[in-house]
Write a protein that holds these residues in place. Sequence first.
Motif, PDB file in Angstrom:
ATOM      1  N   ALA A 202       0.815  -1.217   0.000  1.00 18.60           N
ATOM      2  CA  ALA A 202       0.000   0.000   0.000  1.00 18.60           C
ATOM      3  C   ALA A 202       0.846   1.265   0.000  1.00 18.60           C
ATOM      4  CB  ALA A 202      -0.931   0.003   1.209  1.00 18.60           C
ATOM      5  N   SER A 203       2.122   1.166   0.397  1.00 20.50           N
ATOM      6  CA  SER A 203       2.969   2.351   0.439  1.00 20.50           C
ATOM      7  C   SER A 203       3.598   2.681  -0.911  1.00 20.50           C
ATOM      8  CB  SER A 203       4.084   2.156   1.475  1.00 20.50           C
ATOM      9  OG  SER A 203       5.019   1.174   1.046  1.00 20.50           O
ATOM     10  N   LEU A 204       3.422   1.792  -1.887  1.00 24.31           N
ATOM     11  CA  LEU A 204       3.990   2.010  -3.219  1.00 24.31           C
ATOM     12  C   LEU A 204       2.874   2.303  -4.220  1.00 24.31           C
ATOM     13  CD1 LEU A 204       6.543  -0.951  -3.325  1.00 24.31           C
ATOM     14  CD2 LEU A 204       7.002   1.423  -2.718  1.00 24.31           C
ATOM     15  N   GLY A 205       3.243   2.898  -5.327  1.00 23.38           N
ATOM     16  CA  GLY A 205       2.265   3.160  -6.380  1.00 23.38           C
ATOM     17  C   GLY A 205       1.122   4.023  -5.883  1.00 23.38           C
ATOM     18  N   CYS A 206      -0.089   3.704  -6.319  1.00 24.90           N
ATOM     19  CA  CYS A 206      -1.282   4.430  -5.899  1.00 24.90           C
ATOM     20  C   CYS A 206      -2.078   3.623  -4.885  1.00 24.90           C
ATOM     21  CB  CYS A 206      -2.155   4.744  -7.117  1.00 24.90           C
ATOM     22  SG  CYS A 206      -1.424   5.931  -8.250  1.00 24.90           S
ATOM     23  N   GLY A 207      -1.449   2.706  -4.218  1.00 25.37           N
ATOM     24  CA  GLY A 207      -2.156   1.863  -3.270  1.00 25.37           C
ATOM     25  C   GLY A 207      -1.971   0.405  -3.633  1.00 25.37           C
ATOM     26  N   ASP A 247     -14.614  -0.122 -19.451  1.00 22.62           N
ATOM     27  CA  ASP A 247     -15.840  -0.899 -19.577  1.00 22.62           C
ATOM     28  C   ASP A 247     -15.653  -1.828 -20.768  1.00 22.62           C
ATOM     29  OD1 ASP A 247     -18.440  -1.782 -20.442  1.00 22.62           O
ATOM     30  OD2 ASP A 247     -19.320  -0.229 -19.175  1.00 22.62           O
ATOM     31  N   GLU A 248     -15.578  -3.120 -20.513  1.00 17.75           N
ATOM     32  CA  GLU A 248     -15.255  -4.040 -21.597  1.00 17.75           C
ATOM     33  C   GLU A 248     -16.369  -4.141 -22.642  1.00 17.75           C
ATOM     34  OE1 GLU A 248     -16.061  -8.443 -19.788  1.00 17.75           O
ATOM     35  OE2 GLU A 248     -14.677  -7.169 -18.658  1.00 17.75           O
ATOM     36  N   TRP A 249     -17.578  -3.670 -22.308  1.00 14.93           N
ATOM     37  CA  TRP A 249     -18.692  -3.728 -23.268  1.00 14.93           C
ATOM     38  C   TRP A 249     -18.808  -2.444 -24.087  1.00 14.93           C
ATOM     39  CZ3 TRP A 249     -21.163  -8.020 -24.657  1.00 14.93           C
ATOM     40  CH2 TRP A 249     -20.989  -9.143 -23.848  1.00 14.93           C
ATOM     41  N   SER A 250     -18.670  -1.298 -23.452  1.00 16.50           N
ATOM     42  CA  SER A 250     -18.768  -0.037 -24.195  1.00 16.50           C
ATOM     43  C   SER A 250     -17.422   0.428 -24.724  1.00 16.50           C
ATOM     44  CB  SER A 250     -19.356   1.059 -23.301  1.00 16.50           C
ATOM     45  OG  SER A 250     -18.427   1.444 -22.289  1.00 16.50           O
ATOM     46  N   GLY A 251     -16.341  -0.062 -24.120  1.00 17.83           N
ATOM     47  CA  GLY A 251     -15.006   0.375 -24.504  1.00 17.83           C
ATOM     48  C   GLY A 251     -14.566   1.655 -23.816  1.00 17.83           C
ATOM     49  N   GLU A 252     -15.420   2.226 -22.954  1.00 11.87           N
ATOM     50  CA  GLU A 252     -15.088   3.492 -22.301  1.00 11.87           C
ATOM     51  C   GLU A 252     -13.935   3.300 -21.325  1.00 11.87           C
ATOM     52  OE1 GLU A 252     -17.197   7.020 -19.612  1.00 11.87           O
ATOM     53  OE2 GLU A 252     -18.362   5.282 -20.295  1.00 11.87           O
ATOM     54  N   LEU A 253     -12.956   4.199 -21.408  1.00 10.30           N
ATOM     55  CA  LEU A 253     -11.750   4.117 -20.586  1.00 10.30           C
ATOM     56  C   LEU A 253     -11.922   4.930 -19.309  1.00 10.30           C
ATOM     57  CD1 LEU A 253      -8.705   3.369 -20.243  1.00 10.30           C
ATOM     58  CD2 LEU A 253      -8.191   5.459 -21.513  1.00 10.30           C
ATOM     59  N   ASP A 254     -11.459   4.392 -18.191  1.00 12.77           N
ATOM     60  CA  ASP A 254     -11.396   5.104 -16.919  1.00 12.77           C
ATOM     61  C   ASP A 254      -9.935   5.491 -16.703  1.00 12.77           C
ATOM     62  OD1 ASP A 254     -11.132   5.765 -14.174  1.00 12.77           O
ATOM     63  OD2 ASP A 254     -12.874   4.558 -13.648  1.00 12.77           O
ATOM     64  N   GLU A 255      -9.609   6.757 -16.979  1.00  8.93           N
ATOM     65  CA  GLU A 255      -8.219   7.199 -16.929  1.00  8.93           C
ATOM     66  C   GLU A 255      -7.615   7.060 -15.532  1.00  8.93           C
ATOM     67  OE1 GLU A 255      -6.047   8.093 -19.089  1.00  8.93           O
ATOM     68  OE2 GLU A 255      -7.135   8.574 -20.934  1.00  8.93           O
ATOM     69  N   GLU A 256      -8.410   7.306 -14.500  1.00  7.07           N
ATOM     70  CA  GLU A 256      -7.878   7.209 -13.148  1.00  7.07           C
ATOM     71  C   GLU A 256      -7.468   5.776 -12.817  1.00  7.07           C
ATOM     72  OE1 GLU A 256      -9.107   8.207  -8.503  1.00  7.07           O
ATOM     73  OE2 GLU A 256     -10.458   8.735 -10.143  1.00  7.07           O
ATOM     74  N   ARG A 257      -8.318   4.830 -13.179  1.00 10.06           N
ATOM     75  CA  ARG A 257      -7.979   3.427 -12.919  1.00 10.06           C
ATOM     76  C   ARG A 257      -6.797   2.969 -13.771  1.00 10.06           C
ATOM     77  NH1 ARG A 257     -11.243  -0.056 -10.062  1.00 10.06           N
ATOM     78  NH2 ARG A 257     -13.148   0.812  -9.193  1.00 10.06           N
ATOM     79  N   LEU A 258      -6.703   3.487 -14.990  1.00  6.54           N
ATOM     80  CA  LEU A 258      -5.548   3.147 -15.816  1.00  6.54           C
ATOM     81  C   LEU A 258      -4.267   3.671 -15.175  1.00  6.54           C
ATOM     82  CD1 LEU A 258      -4.604   1.862 -18.529  1.00  6.54           C
ATOM     83  CD2 LEU A 258      -4.636   4.191 -19.462  1.00  6.54           C
ATOM     84  N   ARG A 259      -4.304   4.889 -14.657  1.00  9.91           N
ATOM     85  CA  ARG A 259      -3.125   5.434 -13.967  1.00  9.91           C
ATOM     86  C   ARG A 259      -2.766   4.585 -12.751  1.00  9.91           C
ATOM     87  NH1 ARG A 259      -5.541  10.430 -15.170  1.00  9.91           N
ATOM     88  NH2 ARG A 259      -6.445  10.563 -13.080  1.00  9.91           N
ATOM     89  N   HIS A 260      -3.792   4.066 -12.088  1.00  9.00           N
ATOM     90  CA  HIS A 260      -3.552   3.189 -10.935  1.00  9.00           C
ATOM     91  C   HIS A 260      -2.755   1.950 -11.366  1.00  9.00           C
ATOM     92  CE1 HIS A 260      -4.562   1.525  -6.953  1.00  9.00           C
ATOM     93  NE2 HIS A 260      -4.753   0.369  -7.565  1.00  9.00           N
TER      94      HIS A 260
END
Length: 280
Positions: A202-207, A247-260
């Motif tokens: 948890a002390s490395l990366g974004c959690g 979202d694997e169905w719509s293809g919409e990207l979540d930039e925050e989760r990708l950065r994680h």
Amino acid sequence: MCTVARDSGRQATMTTSGGTSDAVAFVGDWSGPVVATSVHAGHELRPDIAAAMVLDETERFREEDPHTDRIAAVVPDRVVTTRSRFEADLNRPRREAVYRRPEDCWGLEVWRDGVLSDELFEGSLETYDAFYDALAPRLDALAERGPFVLLDVHSYNHRRDGAGAPPAPASDNPEVNVGTGSLDHDLFGPLVERFMGDLRDASLGCGPLDARENVAFEGRNLAWWVHDRYPRVGCVLALEFKKTFMDEWSGELDEERLRHAQEGLAATLPGLHEELGRLR
């Protein structure tokens, strides 16, 4: 705010390999012992394959590994491949690398005439061969300097029952599945443990990331090929990131989760270098 670690002391450059420039390219100077691939990130098709394909582009995109090239980009030295796995699957054995019939690819109807022609099949094998022919001398030079790690970055679907259905249980679907089925555990076991520990720290990366070993994926042809070609030298960690970053169905990207995901992988690099230093 989480920021992805960069190696500011080195400038990323892209080089291509002979006549295969549209199939594979290399970023970085490849002077370090850690490299990355994202062989299912590509979406492009050569024109004759595209003309023969009837598979809906959205369905094709769902079975590819979009954005895994951006996760792999935290590694300065990496391979860039742009072709879709529906042209040639670079992570399957050569005899299985081209999807000719629905049973080869999740029951999907891919080709206009039902089965891919021999001529197009041979052309796709050329794409496959071009990748391994270009990668081999790069890794040969790396192996001459001692043990190395190849981070083989993929992603996987966890909502196969449909867009409105609940996701598959987290108990069987870690955020990162680390495939180590074919590596030399006697030699590289401590390195794997360090890598897993750093992903979970948890002390490395974004959690912390929920990282587990060989739950659903153990690594396939790229790992097998490296481990056979460079015994007790090459170490492939086949990484399957659960598609929580999109979202694997719509293809919409979540930039925050990708950065994680990016930051989590970047946080493991110092430990990998330390462990390789001990082996060297």
